[in-house]
Design an enzyme around this catalytic site. Structure first.
Site, PDB file in Angstrom:
ATOM      1  N   ASP A 185       0.846  -1.193   0.000  1.00 19.98           N
ATOM      2  CA  ASP A 185       0.000   0.000   0.000  1.00 19.98           C
ATOM      3  C   ASP A 185       0.886   1.249   0.000  1.00 19.98           C
ATOM      4  O   ASP A 185       1.884   1.321   0.719  1.00 19.98           O
ATOM      5  CB  ASP A 185      -0.921  -0.015   1.225  1.00 19.98           C
ATOM      6  CG  ASP A 185      -2.069   0.958   1.079  1.00 19.98           C
ATOM      7  OD1 ASP A 185      -3.218   0.508   0.949  1.00 19.98           O
ATOM      8  OD2 ASP A 185      -1.816   2.193   1.088  1.00 19.98           O
ATOM      9  N   ASN A 211     -12.775  -3.705   2.528  1.00 24.22           N
ATOM     10  CA  ASN A 211     -13.714  -2.596   2.620  1.00 24.22           C
ATOM     11  C   ASN A 211     -14.630  -2.663   1.400  1.00 24.22           C
ATOM     12  O   ASN A 211     -14.165  -2.898   0.286  1.00 24.22           O
ATOM     13  CB  ASN A 211     -12.970  -1.261   2.640  1.00 24.22           C
ATOM     14  CG  ASN A 211     -12.135  -1.089   3.899  1.00 24.22           C
ATOM     15  OD1 ASN A 211     -12.519  -1.548   4.966  1.00 24.22           O
ATOM     16  ND2 ASN A 211     -10.991  -0.439   3.781  1.00 24.22           N
ATOM     17  N   GLY A 240     -16.047   2.145   3.729  1.00 26.37           N
ATOM     18  CA  GLY A 240     -14.790   2.871   3.672  1.00 26.37           C
ATOM     19  C   GLY A 240     -13.940   2.562   2.460  1.00 26.37           C
ATOM     20  O   GLY A 240     -12.737   2.853   2.444  1.00 26.37           O
ATOM     21  N   GLN A 241     -14.543   1.978   1.415  1.00 27.43           N
ATOM     22  CA  GLN A 241     -13.780   1.668   0.203  1.00 27.43           C
ATOM     23  C   GLN A 241     -13.523   2.942  -0.590  1.00 27.43           C
ATOM     24  O   GLN A 241     -14.457   3.702  -0.867  1.00 27.43           O
ATOM     25  CB  GLN A 241     -14.549   0.657  -0.663  1.00 27.43           C
ATOM     26  CG  GLN A 241     -13.765   0.203  -1.884  1.00 27.43           C
ATOM     27  CD  GLN A 241     -14.527  -0.826  -2.726  1.00 27.43           C
ATOM     28  OE1 GLN A 241     -15.672  -1.182  -2.416  1.00 27.43           O
ATOM     29  NE2 GLN A 241     -13.897  -1.302  -3.770  1.00 27.43           N
ATOM     30  N   HIS A 254      -9.997  -5.326  -3.498  1.00 25.37           N
ATOM     31  CA  HIS A 254      -8.681  -5.566  -2.909  1.00 25.37           C
ATOM     32  C   HIS A 254      -8.853  -6.055  -1.489  1.00 25.37           C
ATOM     33  O   HIS A 254      -9.790  -5.675  -0.789  1.00 25.37           O
ATOM     34  CB  HIS A 254      -7.811  -4.301  -2.938  1.00 25.37           C
ATOM     35  CG  HIS A 254      -8.500  -3.074  -2.449  1.00 25.37           C
ATOM     36  ND1 HIS A 254      -9.381  -2.350  -3.222  1.00 25.37           N
ATOM     37  CD2 HIS A 254      -8.469  -2.451  -1.254  1.00 25.37           C
ATOM     38  CE1 HIS A 254      -9.840  -1.327  -2.526  1.00 25.37           C
ATOM     39  NE2 HIS A 254      -9.316  -1.378  -1.326  1.00 25.37           N
ATOM     40  N   LEU A 255      -7.916  -6.908  -1.097  1.00 27.08           N
ATOM     41  CA  LEU A 255      -7.872  -7.454   0.260  1.00 27.08           C
ATOM     42  C   LEU A 255      -6.658  -6.853   0.948  1.00 27.08           C
ATOM     43  O   LEU A 255      -5.533  -6.995   0.469  1.00 27.08           O
ATOM     44  CB  LEU A 255      -7.759  -8.979   0.175  1.00 27.08           C
ATOM     45  CG  LEU A 255      -7.562  -9.748   1.476  1.00 27.08           C
ATOM     46  CD1 LEU A 255      -8.692  -9.497   2.460  1.00 27.08           C
ATOM     47  CD2 LEU A 255      -7.441 -11.244   1.176  1.00 27.08           C
ATOM     48  N   HIS A 256      -6.894  -6.151   2.073  1.00 28.49           N
ATOM     49  CA  HIS A 256      -5.789  -5.577   2.843  1.00 28.49           C
ATOM     50  C   HIS A 256      -5.199  -6.643   3.769  1.00 28.49           C
ATOM     51  O   HIS A 256      -5.946  -7.321   4.488  1.00 28.49           O
ATOM     52  CB  HIS A 256      -6.275  -4.445   3.754  1.00 28.49           C
ATOM     53  CG  HIS A 256      -6.808  -3.228   3.061  1.00 28.49           C
ATOM     54  ND1 HIS A 256      -6.074  -2.074   2.898  1.00 28.49           N
ATOM     55  CD2 HIS A 256      -8.018  -2.956   2.521  1.00 28.49           C
ATOM     56  CE1 HIS A 256      -6.801  -1.147   2.295  1.00 28.49           C
ATOM     57  NE2 HIS A 256      -7.989  -1.665   2.050  1.00 28.49           N
TER      58      HIS A 256
HETATM   59  P1  5GP Z   1      -9.715   1.137   0.412  1.00 27.47           P
HETATM   60  O1  5GP Z   1      -9.834   2.399   1.212  1.00 27.47           O
HETATM   61  O2  5GP Z   1     -10.406   1.276  -0.925  1.00 27.47           O
HETATM   62  O3  5GP Z   1     -10.121  -0.093   1.145  1.00 27.47           O
HETATM   63  O4  5GP Z   1      -8.169   0.942   0.147  1.00 27.47           O
HETATM   64  C1  5GP Z   1      -7.508   1.507  -0.939  1.00 27.47           C
HETATM   65  C2  5GP Z   1      -6.029   1.510  -0.594  1.00 27.47           C
HETATM   66  O5  5GP Z   1      -5.307   1.742  -1.781  1.00 27.47           O
HETATM   67  C3  5GP Z   1      -5.633   2.595   0.404  1.00 27.47           C
HETATM   68  O6  5GP Z   1      -5.067   1.985   1.553  1.00 27.47           O
HETATM   69  C4  5GP Z   1      -4.635   3.435  -0.367  1.00 27.47           C
HETATM   70  O7  5GP Z   1      -3.561   3.879   0.429  1.00 27.47           O
HETATM   71  C5  5GP Z   1      -4.176   2.501  -1.471  1.00 27.47           C
HETATM   72  N1  5GP Z   1      -3.772   3.158  -2.684  1.00 27.47           N
HETATM   73  C6  5GP Z   1      -4.414   4.176  -3.320  1.00 27.47           C
HETATM   74  N2  5GP Z   1      -3.757   4.526  -4.429  1.00 27.47           N
HETATM   75  C7  5GP Z   1      -2.665   3.712  -4.503  1.00 27.47           C
HETATM   76  C8  5GP Z   1      -1.579   3.608  -5.430  1.00 27.47           C
HETATM   77  O8  5GP Z   1      -1.490   4.330  -6.423  1.00 27.47           O
HETATM   78  N3  5GP Z   1      -0.640   2.654  -5.178  1.00 27.47           N
HETATM   79  C9  5GP Z   1      -0.710   1.837  -4.079  1.00 27.47           C
HETATM   80  N4  5GP Z   1       0.265   0.934  -3.915  1.00 27.47           N
HETATM   81  N5  5GP Z   1      -1.717   1.911  -3.177  1.00 27.47           N
HETATM   82  C10 5GP Z   1      -2.677   2.839  -3.393  1.00 27.47           C
END
Ligand code: 5GP
Ligand code: ZN
Length: 115
Positions: A31, A88, A94-95, A101-103
């Site tokens: 991330d 998310n 909170g997406q 994607h899976l964190h």
């Molecule tokens: P969400 O909030 O949708 O569950 O998570 C999206 C994640 O993608 C966030 O943790 C954010 O930091 C990450 N993210 C957003 N843009 C980029 C990017 O350009 N590259 C990478 N590696 N991560 C990203």
């Protein structure tokens, strides 16, 4: 979706990322704004907007993504101490990036409940 989706652009190699693993139908990269010492995203190569768009035929892919995250946790040395997997989904979930994607989060004590 490829032209506008940030994760599709990463998958296409148009935006750099720190890739940590790759498998059948998915890729894992760090991330860009890590919320923990280990913060990896496991992402399907195919554009799927969110969990709400997963089909029952995607069950194998979803399982592979979970197993990938566990294998990465092992490789990162956080399997035994504990870690967290987070999906998310949608606005209330909170997406922020509309590509599934899976964190994988770990390497520090995580709190509960989430914000
Ligand atoms: P969400 O909030 O949708 O569950 O998570 C999206 C994640 O993608 C966030 O943790 C954010 O930091 C990450 N993210 C957003 N843009 C980029 C990017 O350009 N590259 C990478 N590696 N991560 C990203
Ligand atoms: Zn996408």
């Amino acid at each position: 979706m490829g032209a506008t989706c940030i994760f599709c652009r990463i998958i296409a190699g148009e935006i750099p990322s720190q890739e940590v693993a790759r498998g059948e139908g998915w890729v894992a990269f760090r991330d860009v704004h890590p919320q923990a010492p280990t913060h990896v995203l496991v992402v399907p190569l195919r554009h799927i907007a969110s969990l709400a768009d997963l089909a029952s035929t995607d069950a194998g892919l979803a399982g592979s993504m979970i197993m990938a995250a566990i294998a990465i946790a092992r490789a990162e040395g956080i399997l035994a101490e504990g870690f967290r997997l987070v999906w998310n989904c949608g606005e209330r979930g909170g997406q922020t990036v509309p590509h599934l994607h899976l964190h994988l989060l770990g390497g520090r004590q995580l709190g509960w409940p989430p914000g």
